[in-house]
Design a protein around this motif. Structure first.
Motif, PDB file in Angstrom:
ATOM      1  N   PRO A   1      10.206  -2.600   2.742  1.00  0.00           N
ATOM      2  CA  PRO A   1       9.840  -3.042   1.385  1.00  0.00           C
ATOM      3  C   PRO A   1       8.479  -3.727   1.327  1.00  0.00           C
ATOM      4  O   PRO A   1       7.674  -3.442   0.434  1.00  0.00           O
ATOM      5  CB  PRO A   1      10.972  -3.998   1.013  1.00  0.00           C
ATOM      6  N   ARG A   2       8.226  -4.625   2.292  1.00  0.00           N
ATOM      7  CA  ARG A   2       6.930  -5.300   2.298  1.00  0.00           C
ATOM      8  C   ARG A   2       5.798  -4.321   2.601  1.00  0.00           C
ATOM      9  O   ARG A   2       4.709  -4.406   2.004  1.00  0.00           O
ATOM     10  CB  ARG A   2       6.924  -6.417   3.343  1.00  0.00           C
ATOM     11  N   MET A   3       6.037  -3.397   3.520  1.00  0.00           N
ATOM     12  CA  MET A   3       5.010  -2.415   3.853  1.00  0.00           C
ATOM     13  C   MET A   3       4.715  -1.524   2.644  1.00  0.00           C
ATOM     14  O   MET A   3       3.545  -1.208   2.346  1.00  0.00           O
ATOM     15  CB  MET A   3       5.446  -1.573   5.053  1.00  0.00           C
ATOM     16  N   ALA A   4       5.773  -1.118   1.927  1.00  0.00           N
ATOM     17  CA  ALA A   4       5.576  -0.276   0.742  1.00  0.00           C
ATOM     18  C   ALA A   4       4.790  -1.029  -0.321  1.00  0.00           C
ATOM     19  O   ALA A   4       3.905  -0.464  -0.989  1.00  0.00           O
ATOM     20  CB  ALA A   4       6.931   0.174   0.196  1.00  0.00           C
ATOM     21  N   LEU A   5       5.101  -2.339  -0.484  1.00  0.00           N
ATOM     22  CA  LEU A   5       4.368  -3.142  -1.470  1.00  0.00           C
ATOM     23  C   LEU A   5       2.891  -3.242  -1.098  1.00  0.00           C
ATOM     24  O   LEU A   5       2.005  -3.106  -1.959  1.00  0.00           O
ATOM     25  CB  LEU A   5       4.987  -4.538  -1.553  1.00  0.00           C
ATOM     26  N   ASP A   6       2.604  -3.449   0.187  1.00  0.00           N
ATOM     27  CA  ASP A   6       1.205  -3.534   0.618  1.00  0.00           C
ATOM     28  C   ASP A   6       0.475  -2.212   0.447  1.00  0.00           C
ATOM     29  O   ASP A   6      -0.702  -2.184   0.087  1.00  0.00           O
ATOM     30  CB  ASP A   6       1.137  -3.987   2.079  1.00  0.00           C
ATOM     31  N   VAL A   7       1.164  -1.104   0.725  1.00  0.00           N
ATOM     32  CA  VAL A   7       0.538   0.214   0.526  1.00  0.00           C
ATOM     33  C   VAL A   7       0.228   0.426  -0.959  1.00  0.00           C
ATOM     34  O   VAL A   7      -0.847   0.925  -1.323  1.00  0.00           O
ATOM     35  CB  VAL A   7       1.467   1.330   1.052  1.00  0.00           C
ATOM     36  N   LEU A   8       1.189   0.024  -1.826  1.00  0.00           N
ATOM     37  CA  LEU A   8       0.960   0.166  -3.268  1.00  0.00           C
ATOM     38  C   LEU A   8      -0.226  -0.689  -3.717  1.00  0.00           C
ATOM     39  O   LEU A   8      -1.084  -0.232  -4.495  1.00  0.00           O
ATOM     40  CB  LEU A   8       2.219  -0.252  -4.023  1.00  0.00           C
ATOM     41  N   ILE A   9      -0.299  -1.934  -3.215  1.00  0.00           N
ATOM     42  CA  ILE A   9      -1.425  -2.812  -3.565  1.00  0.00           C
ATOM     43  C   ILE A   9      -2.738  -2.208  -3.084  1.00  0.00           C
ATOM     44  O   ILE A   9      -3.760  -2.245  -3.784  1.00  0.00           O
ATOM     45  CB  ILE A   9      -1.215  -4.218  -2.970  1.00  0.00           C
ATOM     46  N   ALA A  10      -2.717  -1.621  -1.869  1.00  0.00           N
ATOM     47  CA  ALA A  10      -3.930  -0.999  -1.327  1.00  0.00           C
ATOM     48  C   ALA A  10      -4.370   0.182  -2.186  1.00  0.00           C
ATOM     49  O   ALA A  10      -5.558   0.332  -2.500  1.00  0.00           O
ATOM     50  CB  ALA A  10      -3.686  -0.551   0.110  1.00  0.00           C
TER      51      ALA A  10
END
Length: 377
Positions: free
Chosen positions: A276-285
């Motif tokens: 979940p955190r990795m997906a959120l960071d990818v989305l922010i990127a």
């Protein structure tokens, strides 16, 4: 003490620059896009013949410009004339206008009625006053049979318009009369509202030079407004690119830290827990880099736009010296023209353009003062 003076000077120049830029940009934004071709009006016996030639030129021009303009009109201007009624008199700029004038240059009624298109095509001595002049001559209400004297001729008042004095006029007031009913004029002009990206500028200028008069002054108000903002555009390009590069470096640093954090997290946690955190960071990127690309694209479009408007700046061949030299001499020949006939709208553009230039200079000077202060430290 010197540092304080520099800081105060930089802040003062910054405030003055922002104030001048804000005022000038608002003024330029209020200039209605139009094409204008102006010549000096002849005096004496030639005046009536020149007005007839102007009317004939408009008739030939309208079919040619039907696909690239929404309105075309003709008119003449006398910069200052005495208008009197009932023992009161004042000075006004006289606009002798033809059919379609109020489509190109809208005027809003405050009393009475507007001159009809039929009246604008005729020679009946009718007149519209601006509301300040009407109040000066007649008081609160205009009498039904109100008449004024202009240039030794009596005109019947049909209405008053809400009209403010602009920076492009020397006279305090403004009046409108039919073109054929005019006396002595200073300028004759043809105007049109162009449809963007239809080649209206080139066709308008070439048609008038060939079918009416060769030596007139041609203005595209959109082009002239953009010309005055070129310095500001260059500044925005430089600072915009610097800002985008700074944001990109910040974004890269943030993503590097997040990648390092996720690598460290994988040493102590299972991948499903971190997803979940990795997906959120990818989305922010994706959103962040997408926004940066959108900003870069908008900045490039904003910066390249003048090349589509000032086509005379672009040589036929960038690597041929003769082509570059031809562009240079064409530009200098246009700038070195000895006699140019101005229009009220061009005076407005020139006034606000001059303020914008000084505002940009104040901002640049304040930036230099701030930069030199940092270097001293």
């Amino acid at each position: 003490m010197r540092m304080r003076r520099w800081r105060a000077g930089a802040c003062l120049l910054l405030a003055v620059g922002v104030l001048l830029l804000s005022a000038s940009l608002c003024g330029l934004a209020g200039v209605r896009d139009a094409l204008e071709y102006a010549v000096t009006a002849p005096k004496g016996e030639k005046a009536a013949g020149e007005i007839d030639a102007l009317i004939d030129a408009k008739k030939e021009l309208e079919p040619a410009l039907a696909d690239c303009t929404t309105a075309t009109t003709i008119g003449g201007i006398c910069e200052s004339a005495s208008v009197s009624a009932g023992g009161q008199s004042d000075t006004a700029a006289v606009y002798a206008v033809g059919e379609g004038w109020f489509e190109v240059y809208p005027a809003f009624l405050s009393a009475g009625r507007r001159l009809t298109e039929t009246e604008l095509a005729g020679d009946e001595p009718l007149i519209m006053l601006d509301e300040a002049l009407a109040f000066s001559l007649f008081g609160q209400e205009i009498p039904e049979d109100a008449k004024v004297e202009l240039g030794g001729k009596e005109y019947r008042v049909v209405g008053a318009v809400r009209d403010r004095r602009s920076v492009g006029e020397s006279a305090e007031h403004r009046v409108y009369i039919p073109l054929r009913a005019a006396g002595a004029l200073d300028t004759l002009m043809v105007s049109a509202v162009p449809i963007p990206d239809t080649g209206a500028r080139t066709l308008f200028e070439s048609t008038l030079r060939s079918d009416w008069q060769e030596g007139g002054s041609f203005y595209s108000l959109e082009k002239e407004v953009m010309r005055r903002t070129i310095l500001l555009r260059l500044g925005l390009l430089v600072f915009g690119l610097s800002g985008i590069l700074a944001l990109t470096r910040w974004m890269n640093g943030r993503m590097e830290r997040r990648v390092a954090a996720h690598r460290e997290g994988l040493r102590w946690n299972y991948l499903p827990k971190l997803l979940p955190r990795m997906a959120l960071d990818v989305l922010i990127a994706l959103l962040g880099y997408g926004a940066l690309l959108a900003l870069l694209y908008a900045l490039m479009v904003f910066s390249i736009r003048p090349l589509y408007v000032f086509t005379e700046w672009v040589p036929e061949n960038f690597v041929e010296w003769s082509s570059l030299k031809k562009v240079f001499w064409n530009l200098t020949a246009s700038a070195a023209k000895l006699v140019k006939v101005g229009t009220p709208q061009m005076r407005i553009v020139e006034f606000w353009g001059g303020l914008l230039r000084w505002g940009a200079i104040c901002l640049l000077w304040s930036a230099l003062l701030a930069g030199s202060r940092k270097l001293k430290k």
